[in-house]
Design a protein around this motif. Structure first.
Motif, PDB file in Angstrom:
ATOM      1  N   SER A  79     -18.106 -28.831 -24.464  1.00 39.96           N
ATOM      2  CA  SER A  79     -17.564 -29.392 -23.137  1.00 39.96           C
ATOM      3  C   SER A  79     -17.851 -28.256 -22.594  1.00 39.96           C
ATOM      4  O   SER A  79     -18.287 -26.983 -22.434  1.00 39.96           O
ATOM      5  CB  SER A  79     -15.909 -29.257 -24.510  1.00 39.96           C
ATOM      6  N   LEU A  80     -17.326 -27.917 -21.307  1.00 40.51           N
ATOM      7  CA  LEU A  80     -17.719 -27.054 -20.149  1.00 40.51           C
ATOM      8  C   LEU A  80     -16.148 -27.225 -19.050  1.00 40.51           C
ATOM      9  O   LEU A  80     -16.284 -28.209 -18.397  1.00 40.51           O
ATOM     10  CB  LEU A  80     -18.576 -26.999 -18.848  1.00 40.51           C
ATOM     11  N   THR A  81     -15.286 -26.044 -18.907  1.00 39.37           N
ATOM     12  CA  THR A  81     -14.093 -26.696 -18.591  1.00 39.37           C
ATOM     13  C   THR A  81     -13.997 -25.682 -17.739  1.00 39.37           C
ATOM     14  O   THR A  81     -14.313 -24.092 -18.349  1.00 39.37           O
ATOM     15  CB  THR A  81     -13.140 -26.323 -19.933  1.00 39.37           C
ATOM     16  N   GLN A  82     -13.049 -24.998 -17.574  1.00 41.94           N
ATOM     17  CA  GLN A  82     -12.301 -23.407 -16.344  1.00 41.94           C
ATOM     18  C   GLN A  82     -10.813 -23.680 -17.299  1.00 41.94           C
ATOM     19  O   GLN A  82      -9.796 -24.225 -17.050  1.00 41.94           O
ATOM     20  CB  GLN A  82     -12.283 -24.465 -14.705  1.00 41.94           C
ATOM     21  N   THR A  83     -10.879 -22.188 -17.545  1.00 46.43           N
ATOM     22  CA  THR A  83      -8.796 -21.719 -17.552  1.00 46.43           C
ATOM     23  C   THR A  83      -8.816 -20.692 -17.236  1.00 46.43           C
ATOM     24  O   THR A  83      -9.318 -19.878 -16.822  1.00 46.43           O
ATOM     25  CB  THR A  83      -8.771 -21.930 -19.312  1.00 46.43           C
ATOM     26  N   GLY A  84      -8.093 -20.530 -16.190  1.00 49.39           N
ATOM     27  CA  GLY A  84      -7.483 -19.852 -14.470  1.00 49.39           C
ATOM     28  C   GLY A  84      -8.503 -19.376 -14.513  1.00 49.39           C
ATOM     29  O   GLY A  84      -9.771 -19.967 -13.377  1.00 49.39           O
TER      30      GLY A  84
ATOM     31  N   MET B 122     -14.899 -20.212 -17.075  1.00 51.29           N
ATOM     32  CA  MET B 122     -15.290 -20.999 -17.775  1.00 51.29           C
ATOM     33  C   MET B 122     -14.926 -20.838 -18.683  1.00 51.29           C
ATOM     34  O   MET B 122     -16.266 -19.631 -19.156  1.00 51.29           O
ATOM     35  CB  MET B 122     -16.839 -20.923 -17.077  1.00 51.29           C
ATOM     36  N   ASN B 123     -15.170 -21.846 -19.294  1.00 49.35           N
ATOM     37  CA  ASN B 123     -15.153 -22.004 -21.431  1.00 49.35           C
ATOM     38  C   ASN B 123     -16.444 -23.048 -21.771  1.00 49.35           C
ATOM     39  O   ASN B 123     -16.478 -24.172 -20.804  1.00 49.35           O
ATOM     40  CB  ASN B 123     -14.483 -23.015 -21.965  1.00 49.35           C
ATOM     41  N   ILE B 124     -17.313 -22.352 -22.341  1.00 49.43           N
ATOM     42  CA  ILE B 124     -18.426 -23.701 -22.573  1.00 49.43           C
ATOM     43  C   ILE B 124     -18.568 -23.256 -24.563  1.00 49.43           C
ATOM     44  O   ILE B 124     -18.413 -22.149 -25.041  1.00 49.43           O
ATOM     45  CB  ILE B 124     -19.553 -22.601 -22.754  1.00 49.43           C
ATOM     46  N   VAL B 125     -18.205 -25.099 -25.282  1.00 43.59           N
ATOM     47  CA  VAL B 125     -17.855 -24.550 -26.323  1.00 43.59           C
ATOM     48  C   VAL B 125     -19.255 -26.096 -26.674  1.00 43.59           C
ATOM     49  O   VAL B 125     -19.036 -26.976 -25.989  1.00 43.59           O
ATOM     50  CB  VAL B 125     -16.759 -25.524 -26.411  1.00 43.59           C
TER      51      VAL B 125
ATOM     52  N   PHE C  26     -20.903 -25.840 -37.062  1.00 43.80           N
ATOM     53  CA  PHE C  26     -21.372 -24.283 -36.008  1.00 43.80           C
ATOM     54  C   PHE C  26     -20.513 -24.722 -35.091  1.00 43.80           C
ATOM     55  O   PHE C  26     -20.593 -25.940 -34.529  1.00 43.80           O
ATOM     56  CB  PHE C  26     -23.256 -24.668 -36.250  1.00 43.80           C
ATOM     57  N   SER C  27     -19.932 -23.728 -34.700  1.00 42.42           N
ATOM     58  CA  SER C  27     -19.065 -23.433 -33.150  1.00 42.42           C
ATOM     59  C   SER C  27     -19.732 -22.228 -32.547  1.00 42.42           C
ATOM     60  O   SER C  27     -19.781 -21.187 -33.247  1.00 42.42           O
ATOM     61  CB  SER C  27     -17.866 -23.294 -33.628  1.00 42.42           C
ATOM     62  N   VAL C  28     -20.107 -22.526 -31.682  1.00 43.62           N
ATOM     63  CA  VAL C  28     -20.204 -21.778 -30.207  1.00 43.62           C
ATOM     64  C   VAL C  28     -19.620 -21.404 -28.985  1.00 43.62           C
ATOM     65  O   VAL C  28     -18.843 -22.361 -28.772  1.00 43.62           O
ATOM     66  CB  VAL C  28     -21.673 -21.089 -29.011  1.00 43.62           C
ATOM     67  N   LYS C  29     -18.807 -20.419 -28.721  1.00 45.68           N
ATOM     68  CA  LYS C  29     -18.026 -20.638 -27.573  1.00 45.68           C
ATOM     69  C   LYS C  29     -17.748 -19.148 -26.558  1.00 45.68           C
ATOM     70  O   LYS C  29     -18.103 -18.429 -27.388  1.00 45.68           O
ATOM     71  CB  LYS C  29     -15.893 -20.195 -28.583  1.00 45.68           C
ATOM     72  N   ALA C  30     -18.158 -20.016 -26.227  1.00 50.35           N
ATOM     73  CA  ALA C  30     -18.333 -18.558 -24.602  1.00 50.35           C
ATOM     74  C   ALA C  30     -17.458 -18.632 -23.722  1.00 50.35           C
ATOM     75  O   ALA C  30     -17.122 -19.400 -22.996  1.00 50.35           O
ATOM     76  CB  ALA C  30     -20.157 -18.673 -23.931  1.00 50.35           C
ATOM     77  N   GLU C  31     -16.699 -17.802 -22.875  1.00 51.50           N
ATOM     78  CA  GLU C  31     -16.273 -17.282 -21.916  1.00 51.50           C
ATOM     79  C   GLU C  31     -16.862 -16.127 -20.965  1.00 51.50           C
ATOM     80  O   GLU C  31     -16.991 -15.406 -21.102  1.00 51.50           O
ATOM     81  CB  GLU C  31     -14.577 -16.874 -22.378  1.00 51.50           C
TER      82      GLU C  31
END
Length: 134
Positions: free
Chosen positions: A60-65, A68-71, A124-129
Protein backbone atom coordinates in the motif's frame (compact mmCIF):
# COMPACT_ATOMS: atom_id res chain seq x y z
CA UNK A 1 3.08 3.72 -11.83
CA UNK A 2 5.31 1.94 -14.36
CA UNK A 3 7.37 0.46 -11.53
CA UNK A 4 4.27 -0.81 -9.71
CA UNK A 5 2.88 -2.26 -12.96
CA UNK A 6 6.17 -4.07 -13.61
CA UNK A 7 6.21 -5.53 -10.08
CA UNK A 8 2.54 -6.51 -10.39
CA UNK A 9 3.28 -8.35 -13.67
CA UNK A 10 6.25 -10.14 -12.08
CA UNK A 11 4.06 -11.15 -9.13
CA UNK A 12 1.33 -12.47 -11.46
CA UNK A 13 3.83 -14.39 -13.59
CA UNK A 14 5.03 -16.25 -10.49
CA UNK A 15 1.46 -17.02 -9.37
CA UNK A 16 1.85 -15.11 -6.12
CA UNK A 17 -1.33 -13.85 -4.50
CA UNK A 18 -1.17 -10.08 -4.03
CA UNK A 19 -3.09 -6.97 -3.09
CA UNK A 20 -2.06 -3.47 -4.14
CA UNK A 21 -3.64 -0.34 -2.72
CA UNK A 22 -2.52 3.07 -3.95
CA UNK A 23 -4.33 6.11 -2.61
CA UNK A 24 -2.06 9.12 -2.84
CA UNK A 25 -2.64 12.54 -4.44
CA UNK A 26 0.90 12.81 -5.82
CA UNK A 27 4.51 11.91 -5.17
CA UNK A 28 6.87 14.77 -4.38
CA UNK A 29 9.94 12.57 -3.93
CA UNK A 30 12.56 12.26 -6.64
CA UNK A 31 12.25 9.29 -9.02
CA UNK A 32 15.57 7.72 -8.03
CA UNK A 33 14.67 7.66 -4.31
CA UNK A 34 11.14 6.33 -4.69
CA UNK A 35 12.29 3.72 -7.21
CA UNK A 36 15.10 2.57 -4.90
CA UNK A 37 12.70 2.16 -1.99
CA UNK A 38 9.74 0.54 -3.73
CA UNK A 39 11.81 -1.48 -6.21
CA UNK A 40 14.06 -3.10 -3.60
CA UNK A 41 11.27 -3.78 -1.12
CA UNK A 42 8.99 -5.26 -3.77
CA UNK A 43 11.79 -7.40 -5.26
CA UNK A 44 12.55 -8.83 -1.81
CA UNK A 45 8.86 -9.54 -1.22
CA UNK A 46 8.50 -11.30 -4.58
CA UNK A 47 11.57 -13.45 -3.96
CA UNK A 48 10.39 -14.43 -0.48
CA UNK A 49 6.80 -15.12 -1.51
CA UNK A 50 7.92 -17.17 -4.53
CA UNK A 51 9.87 -19.49 -2.25
CA UNK A 52 6.77 -20.33 -0.20
CA UNK A 53 4.00 -22.69 -1.20
CA UNK A 54 1.32 -20.18 -0.18
CA UNK A 55 3.25 -16.93 -0.58
CA UNK A 56 1.44 -13.60 -0.79
CA UNK A 57 2.21 -9.88 -0.91
CA UNK A 58 0.26 -6.87 0.29
CA UNK A 59 1.46 -3.40 -0.81
CA UNK A 60 0.00 0.00 0.00
CA UNK A 61 1.01 3.55 -0.78
CA UNK A 62 -1.04 6.15 1.10
CA UNK A 63 -0.82 9.73 2.34
CA UNK A 64 -1.42 10.87 5.92
CA UNK A 65 -1.09 14.62 6.31
CA UNK A 66 2.18 15.57 4.64
CA UNK A 67 3.67 12.06 4.90
CA UNK A 68 3.69 9.22 2.41
CA UNK A 69 3.26 5.78 3.93
CA UNK A 70 4.71 2.76 2.16
CA UNK A 71 3.72 -0.60 3.61
CA UNK A 72 4.70 -3.95 2.18
CA UNK A 73 3.80 -7.16 3.93
CA UNK A 74 4.47 -10.67 2.78
CA UNK A 75 4.78 -14.28 3.76
CA UNK A 76 8.39 -15.41 3.95
CA UNK A 77 10.38 -18.57 4.31
CA UNK A 78 13.84 -17.86 5.71
CA UNK A 79 15.10 -14.65 7.33
CA UNK A 80 18.69 -14.27 8.45
CA UNK A 81 19.42 -11.25 10.64
CA UNK A 82 22.71 -10.35 12.29
CA UNK A 83 23.02 -7.28 14.53
CA UNK A 84 19.97 -5.61 12.99
CA UNK A 85 21.13 -6.22 9.39
CA UNK A 86 19.45 -8.70 7.07
CA UNK A 87 21.62 -11.20 5.19
CA UNK A 88 20.74 -12.28 1.67
CA UNK A 89 19.56 -15.86 1.22
CA UNK A 90 20.12 -15.77 -2.55
CA UNK A 91 21.98 -18.80 -3.87
CA UNK A 92 23.84 -16.90 -6.61
CA UNK A 93 27.15 -16.05 -4.93
CA UNK A 94 28.69 -14.46 -8.05
CA UNK A 95 26.62 -11.27 -7.90
CA UNK A 96 26.71 -8.97 -4.86
CA UNK A 97 23.62 -9.40 -2.66
CA UNK A 98 22.34 -7.84 0.53
CA UNK A 99 22.82 -4.22 -0.52
CA UNK A 100 19.18 -3.51 -1.39
CA UNK A 101 17.95 -3.03 2.18
CA UNK A 102 21.04 -0.98 3.02
CA UNK A 103 20.25 1.28 0.06
CA UNK A 104 16.62 1.57 1.16
CA UNK A 105 17.65 2.54 4.70
CA UNK A 106 20.11 5.13 3.34
CA UNK A 107 17.56 6.71 0.96
CA UNK A 108 14.88 6.84 3.68
CA UNK A 109 17.38 8.47 6.04
CA UNK A 110 18.45 10.99 3.38
CA UNK A 111 14.78 11.93 2.92
CA UNK A 112 14.39 12.43 6.70
CA UNK A 113 11.94 9.55 6.83
CA UNK A 114 11.54 6.55 9.07
CA UNK A 115 11.46 2.83 8.28
CA UNK A 116 10.57 -0.15 10.41
CA UNK A 117 11.15 -3.84 9.65
CA UNK A 118 9.37 -6.51 11.66
CA UNK A 119 8.73 -10.21 11.30
CA UNK A 120 7.14 -13.08 13.19
CA UNK A 121 5.55 -16.43 12.39
CA UNK A 122 6.22 -16.30 8.66
CA UNK A 123 4.98 -12.73 8.30
CA UNK A 124 7.31 -9.88 7.31
CA UNK A 125 6.33 -6.22 7.36
CA UNK A 126 8.10 -3.07 6.22
CA UNK A 127 6.62 0.33 7.02
CA UNK A 128 8.19 3.54 5.76
CA UNK A 129 7.04 7.09 6.41
CA UNK A 130 8.48 9.81 4.18
CA UNK A 131 7.90 13.56 4.02
CA UNK A 132 5.85 14.15 0.86
CA UNK A 133 5.10 17.84 0.51
CA UNK A 134 5.90 20.34 -2.20
Amino acid sequence: SALIAEKENKTKSQNIRYEINISIPGINIDDFSITTIIGNLFDNAIKAAAECEHGWIRFSLTQTGSYMNIVIEFYFGNIIENNGEFTSTKNDKVLPHGIGIKNVRKVVSNLNGQIDFSYASGYFSVKAELPNYS
